[in-house]
Structures are given as C-alpha cells and as structure tokens.
Design a protein around this motif. Structure first.
Motif, PDB file in Angstrom:
ATOM      1  N   HIS A  69       0.840  -1.193   0.000  1.00  0.00           N
ATOM      2  CA  HIS A  69       0.000   0.000   0.000  1.00  0.00           C
ATOM      3  C   HIS A  69       0.876   1.245   0.000  1.00  0.00           C
ATOM      4  CE1 HIS A  69      -3.516  -2.434   0.724  1.00  0.00           C
ATOM      5  NE2 HIS A  69      -3.118  -2.812   1.919  1.00  0.00           N
ATOM      6  N   ALA A  70       0.383   2.303  -0.610  1.00  0.00           N
ATOM      7  CA  ALA A  70       1.010   3.618  -0.523  1.00  0.00           C
ATOM      8  C   ALA A  70       0.159   4.472   0.405  1.00  0.00           C
ATOM      9  CB  ALA A  70       1.114   4.267  -1.899  1.00  0.00           C
ATOM     10  N   VAL A  71       0.737   4.852   1.535  1.00  0.00           N
ATOM     11  CA  VAL A  71       0.027   5.669   2.521  1.00  0.00           C
ATOM     12  C   VAL A  71       0.404   7.125   2.296  1.00  0.00           C
ATOM     13  CG1 VAL A  71      -0.353   6.105   4.972  1.00  0.00           C
ATOM     14  CG2 VAL A  71       0.074   3.765   4.173  1.00  0.00           C
ATOM     15  N   HIS A  72      -0.606   7.958   2.144  1.00  0.00           N
ATOM     16  CA  HIS A  72      -0.382   9.384   1.899  1.00  0.00           C
ATOM     17  C   HIS A  72      -0.714  10.137   3.183  1.00  0.00           C
ATOM     18  CE1 HIS A  72       0.038   8.245  -2.274  1.00  0.00           C
ATOM     19  NE2 HIS A  72      -1.166   7.687  -2.233  1.00  0.00           N
ATOM     20  N   LEU A  73       0.327  10.463   3.932  1.00  0.00           N
ATOM     21  CA  LEU A  73       0.160  11.123   5.217  1.00  0.00           C
ATOM     22  C   LEU A  73       0.019  12.630   5.032  1.00  0.00           C
ATOM     23  CD1 LEU A  73       2.879   9.113   7.136  1.00  0.00           C
ATOM     24  CD2 LEU A  73       0.421   9.047   7.626  1.00  0.00           C
ATOM     25  N   THR A  74      -0.840  13.231   5.825  1.00  0.00           N
ATOM     26  CA  THR A  74      -1.018  14.681   5.816  1.00  0.00           C
ATOM     27  C   THR A  74      -0.868  15.208   7.230  1.00  0.00           C
ATOM     28  OG1 THR A  74      -3.423  14.347   5.991  1.00  0.00           O
ATOM     29  CG2 THR A  74      -2.519  14.726   3.797  1.00  0.00           C
ATOM     30  N   GLU A  75      -0.390  16.427   7.341  1.00  0.00           N
ATOM     31  CA  GLU A  75      -0.225  17.035   8.664  1.00  0.00           C
ATOM     32  C   GLU A  75      -1.596  17.224   9.312  1.00  0.00           C
ATOM     33  OE1 GLU A  75       3.710  19.798   8.091  1.00  0.00           O
ATOM     34  OE2 GLU A  75       1.826  20.476   7.178  1.00  0.00           O
ATOM     35  N   ASP A  76      -1.677  16.855  10.562  1.00  0.00           N
ATOM     36  CA  ASP A  76      -2.909  16.991  11.334  1.00  0.00           C
ATOM     37  C   ASP A  76      -2.510  17.565  12.686  1.00  0.00           C
ATOM     38  OD1 ASP A  76      -5.379  16.859  12.476  1.00  0.00           O
ATOM     39  OD2 ASP A  76      -5.629  14.702  12.283  1.00  0.00           O
ATOM     40  N   GLY A  77      -2.409  18.894  12.748  1.00  0.00           N
ATOM     41  CA  GLY A  77      -1.844  19.517  13.936  1.00  0.00           C
ATOM     42  C   GLY A  77      -0.380  19.141  14.057  1.00  0.00           C
ATOM     43  N   SER A  78       0.030  18.718  15.249  1.00  0.00           N
ATOM     44  CA  SER A  78       1.424  18.308  15.441  1.00  0.00           C
ATOM     45  C   SER A  78       1.625  16.836  15.114  1.00  0.00           C
ATOM     46  CB  SER A  78       1.853  18.574  16.890  1.00  0.00           C
ATOM     47  OG  SER A  78       1.330  17.606  17.777  1.00  0.00           O
ATOM     48  N   SER A  79       0.558  16.165  14.695  1.00  0.00           N
ATOM     49  CA  SER A  79       0.656  14.752  14.329  1.00  0.00           C
ATOM     50  C   SER A  79       0.232  14.605  12.864  1.00  0.00           C
ATOM     51  CB  SER A  79      -0.207  13.896  15.256  1.00  0.00           C
ATOM     52  OG  SER A  79      -0.018  12.523  15.007  1.00  0.00           O
ATOM     53  N   TYR A  80      -0.286  13.432  12.516  1.00  0.00           N
ATOM     54  CA  TYR A  80      -0.594  13.140  11.119  1.00  0.00           C
ATOM     55  C   TYR A  80      -1.851  12.290  11.019  1.00  0.00           C
ATOM     56  CZ  TYR A  80       4.236  14.632  10.402  1.00  0.00           C
ATOM     57  OH  TYR A  80       5.394  15.360  10.387  1.00  0.00           O
ATOM     58  N   SER A  81      -2.524  12.443   9.899  1.00  0.00           N
ATOM     59  CA  SER A  81      -3.580  11.523   9.487  1.00  0.00           C
ATOM     60  C   SER A  81      -3.331  11.241   8.012  1.00  0.00           C
ATOM     61  CB  SER A  81      -4.969  12.127   9.729  1.00  0.00           C
ATOM     62  OG  SER A  81      -5.089  13.368   9.054  1.00  0.00           O
ATOM     63  N   GLY A  82      -4.248  10.561   7.355  1.00  0.00           N
ATOM     64  CA  GLY A  82      -3.989  10.314   5.946  1.00  0.00           C
ATOM     65  C   GLY A  82      -4.903   9.289   5.328  1.00  0.00           C
ATOM     66  N   THR A  83      -4.557   8.914   4.115  1.00  0.00           N
ATOM     67  CA  THR A  83      -5.300   7.916   3.353  1.00  0.00           C
ATOM     68  C   THR A  83      -4.299   6.929   2.771  1.00  0.00           C
ATOM     69  OG1 THR A  83      -5.160   9.242   1.332  1.00  0.00           O
ATOM     70  CG2 THR A  83      -7.093   9.581   2.727  1.00  0.00           C
TER      71      THR A  83
END
Length: 827
Positions: free
Chosen positions: A318-332
C-alpha cells in the motif's frame, strides 16, 4: 490501473509470482530480479542496502546473501559469516547490524564487521541480547535523524532489554481494565502482559538504551519522514475480528513516551483512551511487514512522498499518503502493488531510484523484485495537486518536541524542573491531542508532590482531567481522595463527548491504581453519570456502561441490557455483554433471560478464530454465578441452540423482488420523499451490511468503510455497487481464482500461507472459514471477475425501505445530516 492477466503455469506449481500478475498504477513496471532457490537460499525476510549499493538479504532460517545489481542482473552470493535468521538488517557506522529472531539461536541485536578489508564480515558481536523464536520478536532497525544512534522495534513477545539507561515511557504500565479482561479464547499470548511491543534507541555499540514507546502488538518495521518523525505499521489480532476489542492493522505516529494500548485477549485499549495515542491511519486486516518512505525514488511526487507498507498475508503493498494533522498526522492509503500470492517481507528504496522488495517467509517461495517508474514524471507531477507543508503544523510540532525534551530525568532537563512542570501544565488543555499527550507524559516524569496541587486546582476541565490521569498513574493511595475531589468538581454537562470519555477513564484509573471508591465517593460519581446513558455516541456509551456497572448505578443493568438489544452493531452488543458479566445491580429473572437469550441469537454470528470462544467464555462467567435454582428456571435459554450454516443472523425476511438498478433510481433520488433515519439504520442491519462494513464507529472491517460514501458516490452509483457488486471491484477487496490440477476452482483472498499451502478466505461473511490450496497443485491463477460481496442483498427489502437505506448511506449514518433536516421538495 494495469490489468491482471491470466497466467498459466505448469502443473509443478505456482513457483515465484510472475511480474505479469501484478497490478500497479499506470506508468509503473514490475521486474522479477531473482527467484530464490529454496534449497540453497531459503526464504528471504529482510533487506538492506550496503555502502556500495548492493542489497543484503537474510533467510528466515538460514544465512545472509548479498545481491549485486551493477551489471543489470542479480548476482547473488552467500556471505561467508555463519549467521542465521535476521528479521532486521541495517548497514551503518561501518557495520552490518542484524536483529536475530530465530529458534535455537542467540537472539537480539548483533554487530557484524569486516576487520581485514576483504569485503566479508568476519567478526560478530552480540550487543543487545533479547529473547526470540516467536514471530513477534526483534525486528527492524534504522538510524536516528541526527545520524548518531540506532532505533529498533520488537513485537510483544520480546522482553525489554535487560539494561535500559533511560525510558521516555514512564515505567508505570499496568493492564488497567476496570471490569477486568479475559485472555484469548484459544490461549494465544495469555501470559504476555504490558508493556507489549516496544521501540527503543541505542548507541552504535549497543550502550545507553533508551525506551521510546510501548504498547504495540507486532510491528515489523519503522520509518522516518523528512521531519524526523517516526512511524510504524502495527499488526492486528485477526482472531479478534468481529469483536469490539479488534483493532485493525494501523499506521502509528510514534511520538516520545507514547503508549499504544496493546493488551492480551479482550484487553486491547480503544484508540480513544487519553492514555493511548491511537493511530494515524487505520488500514484493516493484514499482516504488517516492511515499510519505507519513497524518498529518493524516481517516482512522481505523490509516490516519492508516500509511506510504502507491506501486507504479507493479503499480498499487498500500500502507498500511505500522510497529511499534517496539527502536530501529528492523518492520511489515506491506496493499494500500490498486489498479486496473489505475494507474501511481501521487506522493501527498500535503492540509490538507483527504484523500489526493491522481497517475498518469502514461513518457508514460502521467495523472490526479489524491483518496481520502476517508466512513465512521464513531469506530466504525472503536473496532474497532481501539491500540498504545501503548513507553518502552523510546523510550529505545533516544535511545541510538542519542546515538551518531549522534558521526557527525561530531572538532572537531564534542558530547563529547571519548575519551568518543565509549568510548560507541561500549560499544555494539558491544548487543542492538539499529541501536545496534550506529551504534556501529561512530561508531568509523569516529575514527582507528583511537585505538581499535584497546581494541576488539581486548574480551572480548565481537560487540564484537570488529564492531571488526574497522570496522578493516578504515578501517585499512591494517599492521593486518592484529592483525585476524586478534583473529578467531583467538574461539570460533565460542559464537556464534549471526548472529554467525558477522558473523565471516565480518569475515574477508572483512580479506582484501579489509587484505591476503590468509598460509599460517599461512589454517590458523588453516580450523581455525575446518572442519566447520561445512553448518549447516542457509541464510544462514550461503551465507557458509560463500564463505569455504571462498576459503580452499581441504580437501573444500570436494565439500561445496559436494553442497549445490548437495541444496538445494530455486533461489536457494541458484545461490548455490553462483556460488561454485563460483571453487573451486580438490579438483576431479575426477566433481565437474566433477555441477557442469556442474546448468546443464543449470536450463535450464527461470525468472526475470527477466537470469536465463538470469547462468547462462550463470557457466558460461562455469567452462568457460573447463577444459583442452582436460577439455572433450573433458565434451562431453556441456557440450552445451546442447534446451529446450521443456513441459519440467518436475524429474523428472516420475505422475498420482495430481484431488484434492478433501473427499478430504483427514481425512488432513491426522489427529493420529495422524507427519508426515515431509524428505518434506514434498521435496513442497514437487515441487509447484513454491518457484517462487513463500518458506519461510523460501528460495524465490520472486511469491506470498505461506508461512513464517507455519501460524499463520493451518487444515489445511482450506490445502487450499482449494491445490486451489481461485480461491475467494479476495488483492488483492495478483489479476489483470485485458483484452478487446480484436479479441476477445482477456489475463489477468494489469500490471507495466510505456510510453505506451499495458501489459506484462502472464500466468504466475507464467515472470515474464519478458510480453504487450503496447495501451491504445487495450482495450474492457473487469474483475477476473479466476481465480487466477494454477495448478490441479492436488497431482494427482501421494499422500494421505500431501499430509499431509506440509500439515504442513510448518503448521510453517513448521521441523523442530523441535511438529508433529514432540509425541507423536502414539493411534487
């Protein structure tokens, strides 16, 4: 996406998976570089790149191999040093580091060096002894962002290193289950307690071990992003599928001092606990192995910046595309490469700009592959939206990191202890969850005597609640009364649902850690939560049920039994059943009969390998507590029901019509119709959608999460997906057909393998029912054109019921969605 072709192979068996069977995004190409010889080269489970650009691989049960690609072909040599079973390799500091996890071998971290310059490792040092032999043992290695130390990850069957110089995780871990936990119904890891799997760092010579994070199940690999933030891909417990304590495989952002809540059996902490950091991205069922960021790959930016993760059992990268979420991360995430079988073990980005990966493990056929991009990178980049890094997120990370610098002993603080405490307390109520988490951990590294009075006098409720959590974890019995008094001063009506969960967790930790509540304290807390249940928020209701039962809140048993019967989610029902085994208040014969009858209704429910055993064990606790007279009165519901494979999960519904999409398009698109939320929710259950799909926090995990489906699909597209599930099949949920030399055709998803045997899930409604396929007997494989989602799911529903179901899907299960609140169009 590229198309999977029919591949015919000899009757001798599948052999290594051929490149033409892979599905990859447009512009990518898969090459088979080397088919590993099972008799002399084994089955490769780890990879690294040496300073000369050569690959080094290790056989799970054998030695080390070096692969030179400079000539364009794979030239493989076995290294001369006697070495076996490394599941983590790293070339750094002039050495080869190898983390051994093998039976009958000294396990743990070894340092191999070439002392005479002949390009062969001739010296080996056992620098960190660890126990191993289980697949949940010592795993991957990498170099810290400053280039000075090594980071190591290990699974939950690995004991902590004997010598730990410092722990960023406060050494106060416990099991922490207010109503108690139950071990796995099949006995797996029944005696493994906290802290679980861990990540630590160390000097190149193995000295000065520092514990970074705990509470993992079995992460195999770790990776650092460009900001120096650490990530891992943690395993699920597939036997738990269908239960409320099942946690999917997930990407964890590993911050300093973090705890991720793995506990054995029913005891896994939910991600919403304030003392468990949770996940950045939930992936789903699988078996995590190697991970790597695409940095340095000659790929389009979208993929160069992706985190590539390997799922050994389902055969995916899988390719996980992380995005900044405050000081942490979320993504798809998306499926980047898949084939069947494809037991990916490890992957690396090579200096030549390609992604190299190995398949193998557990004696399966092994191979070495390369994925290159052969398309137009400039055109691909121009077609993608570039998301710039946020200055605000950078500032939040810097704040979190300044607080994390306080996760040390007083003598190592960069500021005074007083300033450290002040900074921590100031950020206990920060809007950013990761910053709140770091602040609480900073407090837990200081003596409670230095901060208790200040933190318990905070006017902000969140700060006070998390201060009580910290005090419960680090204080002693003398602090109990002050902790309860602080909680008593908080007005629950002013709290959000998430803050109420934090409040309940804080109260539970006080009871478990500092001492049970006395009668007066119980009365105060009962007054706080009485009338709060049910709230309609699933996660909050689960915690309210636990606390109400623990406190013996009047009427709580009847309320939780009612919730058990009303919840459409199998997971929530099991949660309430688990809680009720500890209930002592308000039982009568009718309630007991309702509760015990539920176990009979669940007899046809499906889940992982331990699912039925868990239900049996929960029921056994209840039955063992009954008097002989009660057992006699309840004999009918105590008798086990007769089970048949055809037994429906709920009351049978009569056939209405074999619906076609064109029959229903106008009905589900009629804006003059006011949809019924409750009926839509009921139809979601009646159509067995909960078996495989999640809506919000409820439902299954084998199929796609439908919570956001309304924002992606039109009513027409929804009908097509339900009525014609085979029209478009997602890569993630596709299946494979295997034709054997006996003429049998097995269709399903490969979810596990050992040696030459493939375990294939053929029925998504019964994930523990597996077909075994001998690779040696397979003569053809091809992508199945038939979805694993059953046909005819709507055929027992009326047109109006289908309209309500589609509206429920479009609303994402939200009763306040505009679909239910906006004025209806006039005819």
């Amino acid at each position: 996406m590229g198309q999977l072709s029919l591949s015919t192979v000899s009757a001798a068996g599948l052999g290594v998976t051929p490149p033409e069977q892979f599905k990859v995004p447009e512009g990518f190409e898969v090459e088979l570089l080397h088919e590993v010889a099972a008799d002399s080269e084994g089955s490769w489970v780890s990879l690294t790149v040496d300073p000369k650009g050569r690959l080094i691989a290790c056989d799970q049960s054998g030695g080390l191999f070096r692969i030179d690609m400079s000539s364009g072909e794979a030239k493989v040599e076995k290294l001369e040093i006697d070495f076996v079973g490394a599941q983590g390799l790293l070339c750094a500091f002039g050495s080869l580091y190898a983390n051994v996890n093998a039976r009958d071998q000294p396990c743990g971290l070894w340092r191999l060096t070439d002392t005479d310059g002949d390009d062969q490792y001739d010296k080996k040092e056992h620098i960190i002894p660890l126990n191993g032999g289980s697949e949940h043992g010592p795993h991957a290695l990498l170099v810290t962002p400053d280039g000075k130390r090594i980071v190591m990850v290990a699974g939950n069957n690995t004991n902590l290193p004997e010598k730990i110089a410092h722990s960023r995780v406060p050494k106060v871990w416990e099991e922490d289950h207010l109503l108690g936990r139950m071990p796995d119904a099949r006995g797996h890891n029944a005696n493994r307690m906290a802290p679980g799997g861990f990540i630590c760092s160390l000097n190149p010579d193995g000295s000065e071990v520092e514990l970074i994070a705990t509470g993992f199940r079995n992460p195999y690999d770790i990776a650092l992003n460009r900001q120096g933030e650490l990530f891992t891909y943690d395993a699920d417990m597939e036997w738990d599928v269908g239960t409320p304590w099942y946690r999917p495989t997930r990407i964890n952002h590993v911050i300093s001092g973090s705890e991720f809540g793995w506990r054995n059996g029913t005891g896994k902490w939910p991600a919403y606990y304030p003392d468990s950091f949770g996940s950045a991205v939930d992936i789903g069922p699988g078996s995590p192995t190697g991970i790597v960021f695409g940095y340095g790959a000659k790929f389009p930016k979208k993929y160069e910046n992706a985190l590539f993760i390997s799922d050994w059992s389902y055969g995916n990268i899988h390719a996980v595309h992380l995005t900044e979420d405050g000081s942490s991360y979320s993504g798809t995430y998306e499926t980047f490469a898949t084939a069947a079988p494809l037991p990916v073990t490890d992957l690396v980005i090579h200096p030549d700009g390609a992604l190299y990966f190995a398949i193998g493990g557990r004696g399966t056929q092994s191979g070495l592959y390369r994925i290159k991009y052969t398309g137009d990178i400039a055109a691909a980049n121009a077609a993608e939206e570039v998301i710039a890094l946020s200055d605000e997120a950078k500032q939040l990370r810097e704040l979190r990191q300044s607080i994390e610098a306080l996760h040390v002993d007083d003598e190592d603080l960069p500021v005074s202890a007083e300033d450290a405490i002040q900074l921590a307390i100031e950020n206990l109520s920060h809007d950013d969850r990761a910053i709140r988490f770091a602040a609480r951990i900073a407090l837990e590294h200081r003596s409670p005597a230095a901060w208790k009075a200040t933190v318990l006098s905070q006017t902000d409720s969140e700060a006070k609640i998390l201060g009580v959590v910290a005090l419960a974890r680090t204080g002693d019995k003398a602090d109990q009364a002050d902790a309860v008094k602080a909680l008593a001063s908080i007005d629950l009506e002013t709290l959000t649902a998430s803050q109420k969960i934090d409040f309940l967790r804080a109260a539970g930790l006080v009871a478990m850690r500092l001492g049970d509540f006395d009668a007066a304290q119980r009365d105060v807390l009962i007054g706080k939560i009485q009338g709060q249940f049910p709230s309609g928020v699933d996660s909050l209701d689960r915690e309210l049920a636990i606390m109400a039962i623990y406190l013996n809140v009047p009427g709580s048993t009847a309320a939780v039994v009612a919730a058990l019967e009303d919840s459409p989610s199998q997971e929530s029902q099991i949660h309430y059943a688990m809680a009720l085994r500890a209930a002592k208040e308000g039982w009568n014969m009718d309630l007991r009969r309702q509760y015990l009858a539920w176990f009979n209704e669940m007899a046809t429910a499906r889940g992982g390998m331990s699912f039925g055993g868990f239900l049996d064990n929960i029921k056994k606790v209840t039955v063992d507590g009954l008097s002989d007279a009660d057992k006699k009165s309840l004999v009918e519901v105590l008798a086990k029901p007769k089970q048949t494979d055809e037994a429906p999960a709920g009351p049978p519904r009569e056939f209405v019509k074999e619906w076609k999409v064109e029959d229903l398009v106008d009905v589900v698109s009629d804006e003059s119709h006011r949809p019924d939320f409750a009926n839509g929710k009921a139809m979601f259950a009646a159509a067995t959608c909960y078996k495989c799909h999640r809506m919000g926090l409820q439902g299954g995990i084998l199929g796609p999460d439908l919570t956001s489906a309304g924002g992606k699909y039109s009513p027409h597209d929804m009908l097509v997906s339900i009525i014609e599930p085979s029209k478009v099949i997602s890569d993630q949920y596709g299946s494979t057909q295997f034709l054997t030399e006996d003429g049998d055709i097995i269709t399903g998803r490969v979810i596990n393998m050992h040696g030459q045997v493939l375990n294939v899930m053929t029925n998504m409604l019964d994930p523990s029912s597996l077909a075994q396929v001998d690779r040696e007997s397979v003569i053809q494989t091809r992508e199945s054109q038939v979805s694993m989602m059953p046909n005819g799911l709507l055929d027992t529903l009326t047109a109006e019921e289908i309209a309500d179901l589609v509206a429920y899907l479009r609303a994402g299960g939200n009763a306040k969605h505009a679909i239910y609140t906006q004025p209806v169009a006039s005819r």
